[in-house]
Design an enzyme around this catalytic site. Structure first.
Site, short mmCIF file in Angstrom:
data_model
loop_
_atom_site.label_atom_id
_atom_site.label_comp_id
_atom_site.label_asym_id
_atom_site.label_seq_id
_atom_site.Cartn_x
_atom_site.Cartn_y
_atom_site.Cartn_z
N CYS A 123 -84.75 -62.96 94.67
CA CYS A 123 -85.40 -62.26 93.64
C CYS A 123 -86.83 -62.33 93.80
O CYS A 123 -87.41 -61.37 93.10
CB CYS A 123 -84.78 -62.67 92.25
SG CYS A 123 -82.81 -62.80 92.35
N HIS A 264 -88.48 -59.36 86.83
CA HIS A 264 -87.13 -58.97 87.60
C HIS A 264 -85.92 -58.95 86.65
O HIS A 264 -85.93 -59.71 85.32
CB HIS A 264 -86.90 -60.55 88.36
CG HIS A 264 -85.50 -60.43 89.06
ND1 HIS A 264 -84.77 -59.60 89.35
CD2 HIS A 264 -84.75 -61.64 88.95
CE1 HIS A 264 -83.59 -60.16 89.73
NE2 HIS A 264 -83.56 -61.28 89.57
N ASN A 294 -78.28 -56.93 88.20
CA ASN A 294 -79.32 -57.70 88.94
C ASN A 294 -79.27 -57.29 90.40
O ASN A 294 -78.32 -57.44 91.04
CB ASN A 294 -79.11 -59.24 88.81
CG ASN A 294 -79.66 -60.02 89.73
OD1 ASN A 294 -80.83 -59.56 90.41
ND2 ASN A 294 -79.69 -61.28 89.17
O1 UT7 Z 1 -81.75 -63.42 89.47
C1 UT7 Z 1 -81.06 -64.73 89.44
C2 UT7 Z 1 -79.83 -64.61 89.39
N1 UT7 Z 1 -79.38 -64.76 88.00
C3 UT7 Z 1 -78.27 -65.66 87.39
O2 UT7 Z 1 -78.04 -66.61 88.18
C4 UT7 Z 1 -77.96 -65.55 86.08
C5 UT7 Z 1 -78.52 -66.51 85.12
N2 UT7 Z 1 -77.49 -66.86 84.19
C6 UT7 Z 1 -76.98 -66.01 83.32
O3 UT7 Z 1 -77.36 -64.93 83.11
C7 UT7 Z 1 -76.04 -66.50 82.37
O4 UT7 Z 1 -75.78 -67.82 82.32
C8 UT7 Z 1 -74.32 -65.74 82.60
C9 UT7 Z 1 -74.33 -64.39 82.29
C10 UT7 Z 1 -74.02 -66.05 83.90
C11 UT7 Z 1 -73.61 -66.76 81.83
O5 UT7 Z 1 -73.89 -66.62 80.41
P1 UT7 Z 1 -73.87 -67.92 79.66
O6 UT7 Z 1 -74.13 -67.38 77.81
O7 UT7 Z 1 -74.70 -68.67 80.15
O8 UT7 Z 1 -72.23 -68.28 79.39
P2 UT7 Z 1 -71.60 -69.60 79.93
O9 UT7 Z 1 -71.76 -69.73 81.47
O10 UT7 Z 1 -72.15 -70.79 79.01
O11 UT7 Z 1 -70.30 -69.30 79.80
C12 UT7 Z 1 -69.52 -69.32 78.22
C13 UT7 Z 1 -68.32 -68.93 78.30
C14 UT7 Z 1 -67.19 -69.79 79.10
O12 UT7 Z 1 -66.14 -69.96 78.52
P3 UT7 Z 1 -65.94 -71.45 77.57
O13 UT7 Z 1 -66.06 -72.52 78.71
O14 UT7 Z 1 -66.88 -71.40 76.47
O15 UT7 Z 1 -64.34 -71.22 77.29
C15 UT7 Z 1 -67.22 -69.02 80.44
O16 UT7 Z 1 -65.85 -69.23 80.97
O17 UT7 Z 1 -68.19 -67.49 78.59
C16 UT7 Z 1 -66.99 -67.63 79.65
N3 UT7 Z 1 -67.18 -66.62 81.01
C17 UT7 Z 1 -66.94 -65.42 80.74
N4 UT7 Z 1 -65.94 -64.60 79.71
C18 UT7 Z 1 -65.78 -63.34 79.91
C19 UT7 Z 1 -68.07 -66.80 81.85
N5 UT7 Z 1 -68.05 -65.52 82.48
C20 UT7 Z 1 -67.32 -64.62 81.76
C21 UT7 Z 1 -67.15 -63.31 81.87
N6 UT7 Z 1 -66.37 -62.64 80.99
N7 UT7 Z 1 -67.65 -62.67 82.83
#
Ligand code: UT7
Length: 337
Positions: A123, A264, A294
């Site tokens: 990125c 970004h 992204n």
């Molecule tokens: O440019 C660099 C690349 N970018 C990245 O790598 C992204 C950076 N990270 C992020 O944008 C965020 O961490 C995410 C959007 C990927 C995830 O958001 P979060 O608020 O950090 O969520 P989380 O990973 O803590 O997950 C929360 C919950 C989990 O369920 P439990 O364990 O609380 O029951 C996940 O399994 O949300 C669940 N989950 C989803 N639910 C619905 C994860 N993905 C999804 C989804 N839809 N697509």
């Protein structure tokens, strides 16, 4: 007008003479995704700010997107491709293993004079490209550089992994950087950083020399991107804040001097959280992630093109580009447009 920058020794500056972007026509909405994996428009919107992303069809490749964005940037710069000295394509989804995507772009543009290469800083690839070109232009050796960020991330997306497949889109953006000697406009300061210890936070492992194409993979999903979302999230906020702060300090700028920070576009929450720590008002932080997702190296030049075309950045404004991504890598540039 910015105060003198300590490391600016040259009388030359690299100005942004042209800008352009291109995204494929096909759109994938959150509702479309909710039919493919267990997710919802509500979850994706509140956690990321993304509503739609543009995705390539089988015939649309990274070099094609890059060349289309490049043509638009050359047009706004009123420059012929034959006048280009350097073409850099920031990409992690190249046309082929080799030759470089930049070779295909050179061929399509008929930019015979240019020397060309790809830059794999994920990125941050576009920002690294701006910083590298800046050095060559400031030295006085070259006149015109084309810096492109182009990605087809949806071709390495695991459409069964809901944590990653909702995030990414395809597209390309480009700028023409040109040597100028008015000593005022142009790139004032650039910085870059990396932390290879954290490579696992964001990766795509096959096919490279560790997992060559001819060898059977223990885990077939290694051909797709993998992310540790939480770790990336925390590192991204930290590095964006540090990078913007360094730019402002080195250039003697305050928030009042800045017209726009163009980050970004990885997650609206990450950008908003960094902006809050930097005490930047909403109107000085550009967001267009809702429309593109992204797009990795392409996202800053796409955002810049949108920003200029919508009149939110004008000639004479002080702007900061900032990015963070796999590697880990990060970087920022401050310039007077
Ligand atoms: O440019 C660099 C690349 N970018 C990245 O790598 C992204 C950076 N990270 C992020 O944008 C965020 O961490 C995410 C959007 C990927 C995830 O958001 P979060 O608020 O950090 O969520 P989380 O990973 O803590 O997950 C929360 C919950 C989990 O369920 P439990 O364990 O609380 O029951 C996940 O399994 O949300 C669940 N989950 C989803 N639910 C619905 C994860 N993905 C999804 C989804 N839809 N697509």
């Amino acid at each position: 007008m910015t105060k003198a920058v300590k490391d600016q020794t040259s009388t030359y500056r690299a100005i942004i003479a042209g800008y352009g972007s291109f995204v494929p026509a096909k759109r994938l909405t959150n509702d479309d995704l909710s039919k493919m994996v267990d997710t919802s428009d509500e979850w994706i919107t509140t956690r990321t700010g993304i509503k739609v992303r543009h995705i390539t069809n089988d015939n649309e490749t990274t070099a094609f997107l890059a060349a289309e964005a490049a043509k638009r940037a050359l047009k706004t710069a009123n420059l012929s491709p034959s006048e280009l000295d350097i073409i850099i394509v920031g990409t992690i989804t190249p046309e082929m293993v080799f030759p470089s995507t930049a070779s295909f772009v050179q061929r399509q543009l008929k930019a015979q004079k240019a020397w060309v290469f790809d830059l794999a800083a994920a990125c941050s690839g576009f920002i690294y490209g701006v910083a590298i070109s800046q050095q060559f232009l400031q030295s006085g050796r070259y006149k015109n550089a084309l810096v492109i960020g182009a990605e087809t991330l949806t071709k390495i997306t695991n459409w069964k992994d809901r944590t990653s497949c909702i995030l990414f889109g395809d597209g390309a953006g480009a700028v023409v950087l040109q040597r100028a000697d008015d000593g005022r406009r142009g790139v004032i300061y650039s910085m870059m950083g990396a932390d290879g210890q954290r490579w696992e936070a964001l990766n795509c492992q096959a096919y490279g020399s560790r997992y060559p194409a001819g060898k059977k993979l223990n885990d077939p999903d290694k051909i797709y991107m993998e992310i540790k979302g939480r770790e990336v999230y925390q590192q991204a906020v930290r590095r964006i804040v540090e990078s913007v702060t360094e730019c402002m300090e080195k250039c003697g700028l305050t928030n009042d001097d800045i017209a726009m920070v163009i980050s970004h576009q990885m997650n609206a929450r990450i950008i908003e959280s960094a902006a809050k720590r930097l005490k930047l008002p909403d109107e000085k932080v550009f967001l267009n992630i809702s429309e593109y997702g992204n797009t990795s190296a392409a996202s800053v030049p796409i955002a810049f093109d949108d920003c200029v075309r919508s009149g939110r950045v004008k000639r004479g404004d002080i702007v900061i580009f900032v990015a963070f991504g796999a590697g880990l890598t990060w970087g920022a540039s401050v310039f007077e447009f």
